[in-house]
Design a protein around this motif. Structure first.
Motif, PDB file in Angstrom:
ATOM      1  N   HIS A 199       0.889  -1.280   0.002  1.00  0.00           N
ATOM      2  CA  HIS A 199       0.030  -0.001   0.007  1.00  0.00           C
ATOM      3  C   HIS A 199       0.736   1.148  -0.044  1.00  0.00           C
ATOM      4  CE1 HIS A 199       0.687  -0.054   4.401  1.00  0.00           C
ATOM      5  NE2 HIS A 199       0.514   1.272   4.361  1.00  0.00           N
ATOM      6  N   PHE A 226     -10.062  -1.669   5.065  1.00  0.00           N
ATOM      7  CA  PHE A 226      -9.520  -1.898   6.529  1.00  0.00           C
ATOM      8  C   PHE A 226      -9.827  -0.459   7.030  1.00  0.00           C
ATOM      9  CE2 PHE A 226      -5.767  -3.595   9.115  1.00  0.00           C
ATOM     10  CZ  PHE A 226      -6.732  -4.163  10.174  1.00  0.00           C
ATOM     11  N   HIS A 231      -3.283   1.562  14.760  1.00  0.00           N
ATOM     12  CA  HIS A 231      -2.430   0.708  14.677  1.00  0.00           C
ATOM     13  C   HIS A 231      -1.465   0.594  16.058  1.00  0.00           C
ATOM     14  CE1 HIS A 231      -2.797  -0.816  10.661  1.00  0.00           C
ATOM     15  NE2 HIS A 231      -2.401   0.205  10.206  1.00  0.00           N
ATOM     16  N   TYR A 240      -7.981   2.454   5.228  1.00  0.00           N
ATOM     17  CA  TYR A 240      -7.371   1.885   4.032  1.00  0.00           C
ATOM     18  C   TYR A 240      -8.547   1.806   2.900  1.00  0.00           C
ATOM     19  CZ  TYR A 240      -3.209   0.324   6.661  1.00  0.00           C
ATOM     20  OH  TYR A 240      -2.255   0.219   7.170  1.00  0.00           O
ATOM     21  N   THR A 248      -4.020  -0.560  -3.071  1.00  0.00           N
ATOM     22  CA  THR A 248      -4.423  -0.167  -1.666  1.00  0.00           C
ATOM     23  C   THR A 248      -3.852   1.216  -1.362  1.00  0.00           C
ATOM     24  OG1 THR A 248      -4.842  -2.611  -1.035  1.00  0.00           O
ATOM     25  CG2 THR A 248      -4.541  -0.690   0.935  1.00  0.00           C
ATOM     26  N   GLU A 250      -3.849   4.432   1.814  1.00  0.00           N
ATOM     27  CA  GLU A 250      -4.177   4.583   3.076  1.00  0.00           C
ATOM     28  C   GLU A 250      -4.107   6.026   3.483  1.00  0.00           C
ATOM     29  OE1 GLU A 250      -2.290   3.392   7.572  1.00  0.00           O
ATOM     30  OE2 GLU A 250      -1.036   3.333   5.868  1.00  0.00           O
ATOM     31  N   LEU A 276      -2.815  -5.599  15.044  1.00  0.00           N
ATOM     32  CA  LEU A 276      -2.940  -4.921  13.670  1.00  0.00           C
ATOM     33  C   LEU A 276      -3.952  -3.704  13.981  1.00  0.00           C
ATOM     34  CD1 LEU A 276      -3.579  -8.009  11.397  1.00  0.00           C
ATOM     35  CD2 LEU A 276      -1.477  -6.314  11.375  1.00  0.00           C
ATOM     36  N   ASP A 277      -4.833  -3.878  14.975  1.00  0.00           N
ATOM     37  CA  ASP A 277      -5.675  -2.709  15.147  1.00  0.00           C
ATOM     38  C   ASP A 277      -6.360  -2.800  16.484  1.00  0.00           C
ATOM     39  OD1 ASP A 277      -7.681  -0.734  14.964  1.00  0.00           O
ATOM     40  OD2 ASP A 277      -9.232  -2.042  13.834  1.00  0.00           O
ATOM     41  N   SER A 281     -11.412  -3.514  13.748  1.00  0.00           N
ATOM     42  CA  SER A 281     -11.895  -3.802  12.498  1.00  0.00           C
ATOM     43  C   SER A 281     -11.344  -4.831  11.857  1.00  0.00           C
ATOM     44  CB  SER A 281     -11.601  -2.392  11.719  1.00  0.00           C
ATOM     45  OG  SER A 281     -10.250  -2.280  11.730  1.00  0.00           O
ATOM     46  N   ARG A 283     -10.298  -6.588   8.327  1.00  0.00           N
ATOM     47  CA  ARG A 283      -9.544  -6.491   7.122  1.00  0.00           C
ATOM     48  C   ARG A 283     -10.255  -7.299   5.958  1.00  0.00           C
ATOM     49  NH1 ARG A 283      -5.136  -8.570   4.387  1.00  0.00           N
ATOM     50  NH2 ARG A 283      -4.729 -10.158   6.008  1.00  0.00           N
ATOM     51  N   ASP A 284     -10.651  -6.687   4.893  1.00  0.00           N
ATOM     52  CA  ASP A 284     -11.025  -7.321   3.721  1.00  0.00           C
ATOM     53  C   ASP A 284      -9.819  -7.914   2.884  1.00  0.00           C
ATOM     54  OD1 ASP A 284     -11.531  -7.389   0.664  1.00  0.00           O
ATOM     55  OD2 ASP A 284     -13.562  -6.168   1.122  1.00  0.00           O
ATOM     56  N   CYS A 287      -7.486  -6.213   0.544  1.00  0.00           N
ATOM     57  CA  CYS A 287      -6.370  -5.285   1.299  1.00  0.00           C
ATOM     58  C   CYS A 287      -4.994  -5.834   0.981  1.00  0.00           C
ATOM     59  CB  CYS A 287      -6.674  -4.847   2.722  1.00  0.00           C
ATOM     60  SG  CYS A 287      -5.998  -3.423   3.318  1.00  0.00           S
TER      61      CYS A 287
END
Length: 304
Positions: A199, A226, A231, A240, A248, A250, A276-277, A281, A283-284, A287
């Motif tokens: 990304h 995402f 983060h 994202y 991708t 951001e 990661l988060d 959320s 992530r698709d 992504c």
């Protein structure tokens, strides 16, 4: 030691040039600068001459990443290190440099991340005021590379290019800063089955820029893949989304800054969903997977 200012430029191959130009101007919030002699559309998101270049191509993907050196004195140690590492360094012609508002530039193909890289110093009078539009973008933040050879790539960027590790999420991704730039990362190296773009990041001025983007992206039929989230590694709030070719991008707000002297040691964090988060959320799968392979020098059609 080689010293950098920052990641200064990213060039992308896109399938429909005008469609992508409209997206990056009207939705992302970059400003059109001009169209180069090679047909590349140059845009910017800060006071630099340009930060993003779009090139028409059959397949979308990363074409080149450009890193701004601290000054012209950095070329000598950089070229020495690259030559010692067995890489061919191509000096970019003076006329081409002037057309790109550069004082001097060199280019290599880095096989471990599978990408063309450029190292340059801008012309001293190339800066100009920047007026944000739909988003108050502060700067081009970072680029992350997907590669099946992540461990050796990290060693190269650390030991040859003199980037510094900040944090890593297991074997999944390592974040590195363009030393002595203070920001947590100017690049990332992610383990993936092929060489492609992970990304590109644009840092915004306020958290509201992230929130307002949601409605704008929806109206433009750009999928959010995402976030919004936060983060733990860099402490950045993120969002994202996909560009028209599935690459991708951001937006992020906030990032840890490191002192040049006596920074903290890099951390190795487990690649869990929580790392990661913070906000949880999901992530698709689209992504971070890129749209196509990175452009090789042969595909780019030039060595410098």
């Amino acid at each position: 030691m080689v010293r950098y200012q920052k990641l200064g430029r990213v060039e992308l191959n896109v399938i429909h040039l005008e469609r992508s130009r409209r997206f990056y101007e009207e939705v992302v919030g970059l400003q059109y600068v001009d169209t180069g002699a090679d047909g590349g559309i140059r845009l910017r998101c800060d006071h630099d001459h340009h930060n993003l270049v779009l090139h028409a191509a059959p397949d979308a993907g990363l074409r080149c990443a450009g890193f701004m050196l601290e000054n012209v004195a950095q070329f000598e140690p950089l070229i020495e290190r690259l030559t010692r590492a067995g890489l061919e360094v191509h000096e970019i012609e003076a006329d081409t440099c002037r057309a790109r508002a550069q004082l001097r530039a060199v280019r290599i193909f880095e096989p471990l991340v599978g990408a063309t890289l450029e190292f340059y110093v801008p012309l001293p009078d190339s800066e100009r005021p920047f007026q944000p539009s739909v988003a108050r973008i502060q700067r081009l933040g970072h680029v992350v590379f997907n590669t099946p050879d992540a461990a050796r790539a990290i060693e190269f960027w650390r030991d040859v290019l003199n980037f510094r590790e900040s944090d890593s999420l297991g074997e999944f991704v390592t974040f590195m800063r363009c030393w002595p730039s203070p920001w947590h990362h100017g690049i990332g190296i992610a383990r993936f089955e092929r060489h492609c773009l992970h990304h590109v990041n644009f840092m915004v001025t306020e958290i509201d820029d992230v929130g307002r983007a949601l409605s704008r992206l929806k109206a433009a039929s750009s999928d959010v893949v995402f976030g919004p989230g936060r983060h733990p590694a860099s402490d950045s709030i993120f969002l994202y989304f996909l560009d028209p070719d599935g690459l991708t991008m951001e937006y992020s707000f906030g990032m840890e800054a490191f002192p040049e002297a006596h920074p903290r040691e890099p951390r190795r964090m487990e690649p869990t969903p929580g790392n990661l988060d913070y906000w949880g959320s999901v992530r698709d799968p689209r992504c971070f997977t890129g749209a196509g392979a990175n452009a090789t020098p042969e595909l780019v059609g030039e060595k410098a």
